[in-house]
Motif scaffolding. Structure first.
Motif, short mmCIF file in Angstrom:
data_model
loop_
_atom_site.label_atom_id
_atom_site.label_comp_id
_atom_site.label_asym_id
_atom_site.label_seq_id
_atom_site.Cartn_x
_atom_site.Cartn_y
_atom_site.Cartn_z
N PRO A 111 29.20 9.65 45.81
CA PRO A 111 28.90 10.67 44.78
C PRO A 111 28.26 10.08 43.52
O PRO A 111 27.41 10.72 42.89
CB PRO A 111 30.27 11.29 44.47
CG PRO A 111 31.27 10.32 44.96
CD PRO A 111 30.64 9.63 46.12
N GLU B 231 29.29 18.57 40.55
CA GLU B 231 30.05 18.73 41.80
C GLU B 231 30.41 17.39 42.42
O GLU B 231 31.53 17.18 42.91
CB GLU B 231 29.24 19.57 42.79
CG GLU B 231 29.15 21.04 42.44
CD GLU B 231 28.26 21.81 43.41
OE1 GLU B 231 27.79 21.18 44.39
OE2 GLU B 231 28.06 23.02 43.20
N GLU B 232 29.46 16.45 42.39
CA GLU B 232 29.72 15.12 42.95
C GLU B 232 30.75 14.36 42.12
O GLU B 232 31.59 13.64 42.66
CB GLU B 232 28.42 14.33 43.03
CG GLU B 232 27.43 14.86 44.05
CD GLU B 232 28.00 14.84 45.46
OE1 GLU B 232 28.53 13.78 45.87
OE2 GLU B 232 27.93 15.87 46.14
N ARG C 1 34.08 15.62 43.03
CA ARG C 1 34.50 15.07 44.31
C ARG C 1 35.04 13.66 44.13
O ARG C 1 36.05 13.28 44.75
CB ARG C 1 33.32 15.07 45.29
CG ARG C 1 33.73 14.71 46.72
CD ARG C 1 32.68 15.19 47.70
NE ARG C 1 31.48 14.38 47.67
CZ ARG C 1 31.30 13.31 48.45
NH1 ARG C 1 32.25 12.93 49.29
NH2 ARG C 1 30.18 12.62 48.40
N LYS D 78 32.50 15.26 55.08
CA LYS D 78 32.66 14.54 53.81
C LYS D 78 34.13 14.27 53.50
O LYS D 78 34.48 14.01 52.36
CB LYS D 78 32.03 15.34 52.67
CG LYS D 78 30.51 15.42 52.74
CD LYS D 78 29.95 16.07 51.49
CE LYS D 78 28.43 16.09 51.49
NZ LYS D 78 27.87 16.67 50.26
#
Length: 424
Positions: free
Chosen positions: A225, A255-256, A259, A382
């Motif tokens: 990410p 968003e990454e 994560r 993922k």
């Protein structure tokens, strides 16, 4: 025929004395290995050593070796010398006191016994520091030689003190047999010590392997990410990019980052110890909270959550309990492709509470099912597998058990069982 019977009788009593000694040694290492109390301080280990060696010392005197009409002997000096060689005077002195008191209670006072064992105590204690520095093979040889030397010295002392007659049976049973017995016992002790050390090293290596595997996987999972974020940040530096595109890039980067944070949170939950403070948990209320948190996520995926919750109470930590079933139910939602449902049910038995989470997802093969909960194994594209690891760890820390059934194309069912807390 008479000689054969005599030899059998002799061997039986010698082996009985050796049996007392060896069982006490095995018992010492068993308690030392499995009872953590004795691993905290050396004084506790010495105390355990004294107690374990006192038993065969007394039993050898109580059940001696009747070898000949002119010789009644026992192997009391073997546990005494073993304690002296390995423990020094701090172990030898209590053993000496126990030996002399037991000898006085059983057979009365005899000055020659006091003189002989005080001499053994003094020279054995002086020999102990040198003995402890030797490797295994040399320890065996040194212990045998020292026992033989002390037996000779004790014989000379006995002759000097009193009118002591040295017979053939005395030479065999007091001078020759004890060194061999000490050699045998030292070999057994060194073998047990090596086994414990090897197992301890194996456990450390296994832990180091897990840590290195986790570190490598964490760095790999977080790097992905961050690499994406770095790429989009570089793209955003371009002069010809519109505000709409920048906004799109920014959302993807955020968003990454979310994560990456989730991966770190899962890792920290797995790594940190389970809190000692526990409280009564109302299972149906806690599960309802989890379901309410996941319902918007389920709606986005077109999945229904169907609860069947019976009132039940267990003992545990609420935060960890919710995180455990949040991971399990979330995995069930993500396993469903298209429409489907995740069923959450609570069943109460006489002494147990069973929570069943069943999804209508794609299921797993037998190979995938066997690897469930392994570090960084996941059926998701993922996925990191940390969520499953965390859930299993929480279940085990709360003294629960779990089973899982799955079939490819027919969904997965996970059953988690806890001890029921009876309301007073």
């Amino acid at each position: 025929m008479g000689e054969l019977r005599k030899m059998t009788y002799i061997n039986q009593h010698v082996l009985n004395n050796l049996f007392y000694i060896l069982v006490s040694i095995f018992f010492f290492y068993f308690l030392y290995d499995y009872v953590r109390f004795f691993q905290r301080k050396k004084v506790y280990q010495r105390l355990l050593f004294v107690v374990c060696l006192s038993v065969p010392l007394i039993l050898c005197m109580k059940y001696p070796i009747y070898i000949a009409p002119d010789c009644v002997h026992d192997l009391r000096q073997v546990p005494f010398l073993i304690g002296t060689f390995y423990g020094g005077w701090t172990v030898s002195l209590p053993l000496l006191i126990i030996l002399l008191v037991a000898r006085w209670v059983m057979y009365g006072y005899q000055f020659i016994t006091v003189a002989v064992y005080v001499m053994m105590f003094m020279f054995g204690s002086l020999f102990s520091p040198f003995f402890k520095q030797l490797p295994k093979t040399k320890r065996m040889i040194a212990s045998m030689m020292m026992t033989f030397i002390l037996a000779i010295a004790a014989t000379i002392l006995a002759i000097a003190i009193s009118d002591f007659e040295v017979t053939e049976s005395y030479i065999v049973d007091f001078i020759l047999v004890p060194p061999v017995a000490v050699l045998f016992v030292v070999f057994a002790m060194e073998t047990l010590r090596e086994a414990l050390l090897i197992r301890s090293k194996a456990i450390k290596l296994e832990k180091m392997e897990v840590v290195s595997q986790l570190a490598a996987s964490i760095s790999h999972e977080i790097r992905n990410p961050l690499t994406v974020v770095k790429g989009f940040m570089q793209l955003m530096r371009g002069k010809d990019i519109s505000e709409e595109t920048k906004e799109q890039y920014m959302n993807i980067a955020l968003e990454e980052l979310d994560r990456a944070c989730a991966i770190i949170d899962d890792y920290l939950t797995f790594a940190k110890p389970f809190p000692e403070k526990t409280e009564p948990l109302h299972v149906h209320h806690e599960l309802q909270k989890v379901i309410d948190m996941l319902r918007p996520f389920a709606n986005i995926h077109g999945v229904k959550i169907v609860p069947t919750l019976m009132p039940a109470t267990i003992k545990g930590n609420g935060q960890y309990f919710r995180q455990c079933f949040l991971n399990i139910i979330k995995n069930g939602i993500e396993a469903i492709e298209g429409d489907g449902a995740v069923y959450v049910a609570v069943y109460v038995a006489e002494k147990t509470v069973t929570i069943v989470v069943r999804d209508e997802g794609k299921g797993m093969t037998k190979e995938q099912l066997a690897r469930y909960g392994e570090p960084y194994f996941s059926t998701k594209e993922k996925g990191t597998g940390l969520g499953a690891m965390v859930s299993i760890r929480i279940i085990e820390m709360m003294d629960g058990t779990w089973t899982m059934e799955s079939e490819k194309g027919r969904g997965t069912t996970m059953k988690v069982t806890f001890h029921l807390l009876l309301e007073k």
